[in-house]
Design a protein around this motif. Structure first.
Motif, mmCIF file in Angstrom:
data_model
loop_
_atom_site.group_PDB
_atom_site.id
_atom_site.type_symbol
_atom_site.label_atom_id
_atom_site.label_comp_id
_atom_site.label_asym_id
_atom_site.label_seq_id
_atom_site.Cartn_x
_atom_site.Cartn_y
_atom_site.Cartn_z
ATOM 1 N N GLY A 6 -40.143 -1.408 0.402
ATOM 2 C CA GLY A 6 -40.919 -2.203 1.340
ATOM 3 C C GLY A 6 -40.843 -3.696 1.112
ATOM 4 N N ASP A 7 -40.169 -4.133 0.062
ATOM 5 C CA ASP A 7 -40.053 -5.561 -0.245
ATOM 6 C C ASP A 7 -38.667 -6.079 0.123
ATOM 7 O OD1 ASP A 7 -42.642 -5.697 -1.314
ATOM 8 O OD2 ASP A 7 -41.922 -5.025 -3.285
ATOM 9 N N LEU A 8 -38.634 -7.310 0.632
ATOM 10 C CA LEU A 8 -37.369 -7.962 0.937
ATOM 11 C C LEU A 8 -36.746 -8.457 -0.368
ATOM 12 C CD1 LEU A 8 -35.488 -9.063 3.244
ATOM 13 C CD2 LEU A 8 -36.780 -11.199 3.069
ATOM 14 N N VAL A 9 -35.566 -7.926 -0.705
ATOM 15 C CA VAL A 9 -34.925 -8.309 -1.968
ATOM 16 C C VAL A 9 -33.649 -9.120 -1.740
ATOM 17 C CG1 VAL A 9 -35.856 -6.355 -3.242
ATOM 18 C CG2 VAL A 9 -33.654 -6.105 -2.071
ATOM 19 N N GLY A 10 -33.207 -9.220 -0.501
ATOM 20 C CA GLY A 10 -32.005 -9.996 -0.215
ATOM 21 C C GLY A 10 -31.692 -9.993 1.262
ATOM 22 N N ILE A 11 -30.758 -10.840 1.654
ATOM 23 C CA ILE A 11 -30.287 -10.891 3.040
ATOM 24 C C ILE A 11 -28.761 -11.011 3.004
ATOM 25 C CG2 ILE A 11 -30.250 -12.213 5.197
ATOM 26 C CD1 ILE A 11 -33.092 -13.106 4.623
ATOM 27 N N VAL A 12 -28.088 -10.186 3.788
ATOM 28 C CA VAL A 12 -26.642 -10.284 3.927
ATOM 29 C C VAL A 12 -26.335 -10.967 5.259
ATOM 30 C CG1 VAL A 12 -24.452 -9.046 4.047
ATOM 31 C CG2 VAL A 12 -26.298 -8.172 2.625
ATOM 32 N N THR A 13 -25.527 -11.996 5.217
ATOM 33 C CA THR A 13 -25.125 -12.698 6.423
ATOM 34 C C THR A 13 -23.621 -12.577 6.615
ATOM 35 O OG1 THR A 13 -24.676 -14.824 5.370
ATOM 36 C CG2 THR A 13 -26.968 -14.358 5.969
ATOM 37 N N GLN A 14 -23.164 -12.929 7.804
ATOM 38 C CA GLN A 14 -21.728 -12.942 8.050
ATOM 39 C C GLN A 14 -21.033 -13.917 7.092
ATOM 40 O OE1 GLN A 14 -21.352 -13.819 12.237
ATOM 41 N NE2 GLN A 14 -21.497 -11.659 12.812
ATOM 42 N N THR A 15 -21.719 -14.993 6.747
ATOM 43 C CA THR A 15 -21.156 -15.951 5.791
ATOM 44 C C THR A 15 -20.967 -15.310 4.430
ATOM 45 O OG1 THR A 15 -22.203 -17.792 6.946
ATOM 46 C CG2 THR A 15 -21.502 -18.183 4.683
ATOM 47 N N ASP A 16 -21.930 -14.477 3.999
ATOM 48 C CA ASP A 16 -21.787 -13.785 2.717
ATOM 49 C C ASP A 16 -20.558 -12.890 2.716
ATOM 50 O OD1 ASP A 16 -24.153 -14.842 1.578
ATOM 51 O OD2 ASP A 16 -25.360 -13.349 2.625
ATOM 52 N N LEU A 17 -20.321 -12.196 3.830
ATOM 53 C CA LEU A 17 -19.154 -11.317 3.912
ATOM 54 C C LEU A 17 -17.869 -12.114 3.815
ATOM 55 C CD1 LEU A 17 -20.204 -8.818 6.729
ATOM 56 C CD2 LEU A 17 -20.611 -8.688 4.273
ATOM 57 N N THR A 18 -17.846 -13.257 4.475
ATOM 58 C CA THR A 18 -16.648 -14.099 4.421
ATOM 59 C C THR A 18 -16.424 -14.617 3.013
ATOM 60 O OG1 THR A 18 -17.004 -14.779 6.714
ATOM 61 C CG2 THR A 18 -15.533 -16.130 5.387
ATOM 62 N N ARG A 19 -17.490 -15.049 2.361
ATOM 63 C CA ARG A 19 -17.357 -15.555 0.997
ATOM 64 C C ARG A 19 -16.828 -14.480 0.054
ATOM 65 N NH1 ARG A 19 -23.173 -18.705 0.737
ATOM 66 N NH2 ARG A 19 -22.486 -20.650 1.702
ATOM 67 N N PHE A 20 -17.225 -13.235 0.308
ATOM 68 C CA PHE A 20 -16.810 -12.152 -0.577
ATOM 69 C C PHE A 20 -15.301 -11.935 -0.544
ATOM 70 C CE2 PHE A 20 -16.181 -7.782 -1.907
ATOM 71 C CZ PHE A 20 -16.978 -7.730 -3.035
ATOM 72 N N GLN A 21 -14.637 -12.390 0.492
ATOM 73 C CA GLN A 21 -13.210 -12.148 0.629
ATOM 74 C C GLN A 21 -12.364 -13.028 -0.281
ATOM 75 O OE1 GLN A 21 -12.792 -9.610 2.787
ATOM 76 N NE2 GLN A 21 -14.987 -9.783 2.970
ATOM 77 N N ALA A 22 -12.991 -13.764 -1.201
ATOM 78 C CA ALA A 22 -12.308 -14.739 -2.054
ATOM 79 C C ALA A 22 -11.908 -15.970 -1.273
ATOM 80 C CB ALA A 22 -11.083 -14.154 -2.757
ATOM 81 N N VAL A 23 -12.376 -16.052 -0.024
ATOM 82 C CA VAL A 23 -12.172 -17.284 0.736
ATOM 83 C C VAL A 23 -12.831 -18.436 -0.008
ATOM 84 C CG1 VAL A 23 -12.708 -18.455 2.898
ATOM 85 C CG2 VAL A 23 -12.104 -16.039 2.915
#
Length: 607
Positions: free
Chosen positions: A246-263
């Motif tokens: 029930g607690d907010l522990v994080g947010i995933v954004t499209q920017t996070d996905l792009t960053r994960f690509q080693a970009v």
């Protein structure tokens, strides 16, 4: 050479495995690429159509689809894709579609196959069984907890829209969690403020609860990247809350996905190269721990992770050299700034101090050397401000001993080789890992070639270097146990640096000396030693696999510390590993000790 080709060469120098090609071969390969521009929504390739080569993303983003239309991955700059017949590992595609205006470089099939056949690094990267380690773009199997932005910002539901907007601006975020009675109730984004407040002419004094998305779709931390992709695409959203209990522990954004690509590694280099001052450079390097965690989480090979991390240090160093020359004026005579240690070997992790030196043209006057002393101080202080702390052993260009004309450096190496006492061995070990970073590399090339030849021909010096390489022992105890640290802050831990990777680094340096190999990267030295016949193919294979396991364990340990919010170090507590992992790690240490014994006996028998 036209500007277009220069641009492609400069880009390829930041992309593995092109970065390891000789300059003439790199120029040839760069000339084989064709440049193509695509707009968002265009398909690069569709299932059933012929794909004429290997594509490399230079700018923009591309999504790769499976036959059913599901998203396989999102690709950014530096990522490659091609047809299944070309790539037995890596990312083979059925359909590829541009999601952001993109510039792609296409290497024809024939040229790609030639590189695979002639360049071992390409064959290893694209086609051997280690492909899963290189699929830095494949986020579908990653846990959401490795993708999300932690410690999300939240506001109570009664917070005025104006206040919430200011918080988003001040924190440089695009969304906020909204709570009611302390529990997560909704999400508000920049898009909500644009569409629901500005466009609807609402008062910014209304509570944020009136424009938030109530009870938004969420995912737990143990969901997969594929879940994120599917939810975002199906619901056309760019922010996905991660909720646990029930607690907010994080947010995933499209920017996070792009960053994960080693970009982000390429972005780091660009940000560092254009930084206006040391403060901006320090802001770039402060983000390196998270980049490390992302790269490790994407199952990149350890040598890829450390190369990308080192690339950032190289760029920071060159930018500091440039900023210094802007302040002090151009250098009075040619010089070469060199890195040694882990930066020299391109093996930096999340824990690095600075080791560097300066070679100055023999034309330098006493007044000129004062200019270089100022340069060294500016760059070294800047590196320290950026987290590359001062070397405890004072192996830095700020030390007058390591800021000298070329003739002095020749005398240094000649003396160390001729009189290999313990201090000479230590200094030679450090200096054999030198790599030019800025200035004129020609000042170093001849020195390196002459020193390698001189050292390899001196059997007494080689014997001393072999003995020096055996001083760091793997942490092996009795009865298949480990020899852990016995006291102090790290009691009952093993040191993955000094008792893990350093013994292999020392062996690699000896092999390079015996084989007169100019490369300084440890893995490249082991591979080169095998090709030169310095060690047997089976011995090289076993040692490389052992090194890979030890180095990967070290990076995974550091990445776990970063994700836990602690500073990374090199000290591993064995309970962190499963019985299976401990068994394999010990086997790797046994291989290292065996190879140490072999090189010691071999050189001892010859001298």
């Amino acid at each position: 050479m036209d500007e277009g080709l220069k641009t492609i060469i400069a880009f390829l120098e930041t992309v593995h495995p092109y970065d390891g090609l000789p300059q003439d071969e790199l120029a040839r390969v760069a000339g084989s690429f064709s440049r193509r521009e695509y707009h968002a929504g265009e398909e690069v390739y569709h299932a059933g159509e012929p794909l004429k080569g290997l594509y490399l993303v230079k700018r923009g983003a591309v999504e790769v689809l499976e036959p059913s239309g599901g998203i396989v991955s999102l690709l950014g700059p530096r990522n490659s894709f091609g047809e299944r017949g070309l790539m037995r590992s890596g990312l083979a595609v059925t359909t590829a579609r541009v999601t952001q205006d993109a510039v792609l470089l296409m290497l024809p099939t024939g040229e790609f196959r030639r590189l695979i056949a002639e360049q071992p690094s390409f064959e290893r990267f694209f086609q051997r069984g280690r492909g899963s380690e290189h699929r830095e773009s494949d986020l579908t199997g990653q846990k959401v907890e490795r993708l999300m932005a932690r410690e999300p910002f939240t506001v109570p539901a009664e917070t005025p829209i104006r206040t919430a907007a200011r918080l988003m601006r001040d924190k440089s975020v695009s969304s906020l969690g909204v709570t009611e009675a302390g529990r997560f109730a909704g999400l508000v984004t920049v898009r909500d403020f644009t569409n629901k407040v500005l466009a609807a002419d609402l008062s910014p004094d209304l509570p944020v609860s009136q424009v938030m998305t109530r009870d938004p779709v969420t995912l737990p931390p143990n969901a997969l990247g594929s879940d994120v992709l599917h939810v975002m695409l199906e619901r056309r959203i760019g922010h996905l809350p991660v909720v646990e209990g029930g607690d907010l522990v994080g947010i995933v954004t499209q920017t996070d996905l792009t960053r994960f690509q080693a970009v982000s590694s390429a972005q780091f280099v660009r940000d560092a190269a254009t930084a206006a001052d040391v403060t901006e450079l320090a802001a770039v390097t402060a983000r390196i721990p998270r980049l490390l965690a992302q790269l490790v989480g994407a199952h990149n090979a350890h040598e890829v992770v450390t190369r990308l991390i080192t690339d950032i240090a190289d760029t920071v160093t060159r930018r500091l050299l440039s900023l210094a020359e802007q302040d002090f004026g151009p250098a009075p005579v040619p010089y070469c700034w060199l890195a040694c240690g882990s930066q020299g070997r391109q093996e930096q992790t999340g824990v690095s101090d600075q080791d560097n030196c300066l070679i100055v043209s023999d034309d330098a006057t006493a007044e000129d050397m004062q200019w270089f002393a100022r340069l060294a101080r500016f760059v070294s202080d800047g590196l320290d401000a950026c987290g590359y702390v001062f070397c405890p052993g004072d192996m830095m260009a700020t030390n007058p001993r390591w800021c000298q004309p070329l003739r002095v450096w020749r005398d240094y190496f000649a003396g160390w080789v001729a009189t290999p006492d313990p201090m000479a061995q230590m200094l030679a070990s450090v200096m054999f890992d030198l790599r030019p970073i800025g200035g004129d590399p020609a000042l170093f090339r001849a020195l390196q070639e002459d020193t390698l030849d001189m050292a390899a021909r001196n059997s007494i010096f080689v014997a001393h270097m072999v003995a020096n390489s055996l001083k760091h022992a793997p942490p092996l105890g009795l009865l298949r146990g480990f020899a852990t640290i016995r006291s102090g802050e790290h009691k009952n831990h093993i040191d993955l640096k000094h008792n893990g990777v350093v013994p292999v680094t020392d062996l690699g340096r000896v092999y390079a000396l015996i084989g007169r190999l100019p490369v300084v990267n440890t893995r490249a030295r082991l591979e080169g030693a095998a090709e030169a016949g310095v060690i047997s193919p089976s011995g090289a294979r076993d040692l490389i696999e052992a090194y890979d396991l030890i180095a990967r364990t070290r990076l995974e340990h550091q990445a776990a510390q970063v994700r836990a919010g602690t500073a990374p170090d090199n000290f591993l507590s064995l309970p962190e590993l499963s019985d299976f992992e401990r068994s394999h790690l010990r086997d790797a240490f046994v291989v290292v000790r065996t190879m140490q014994s072999a090189v010691g006996q071999s050189r001892g028998a010859r001298n």
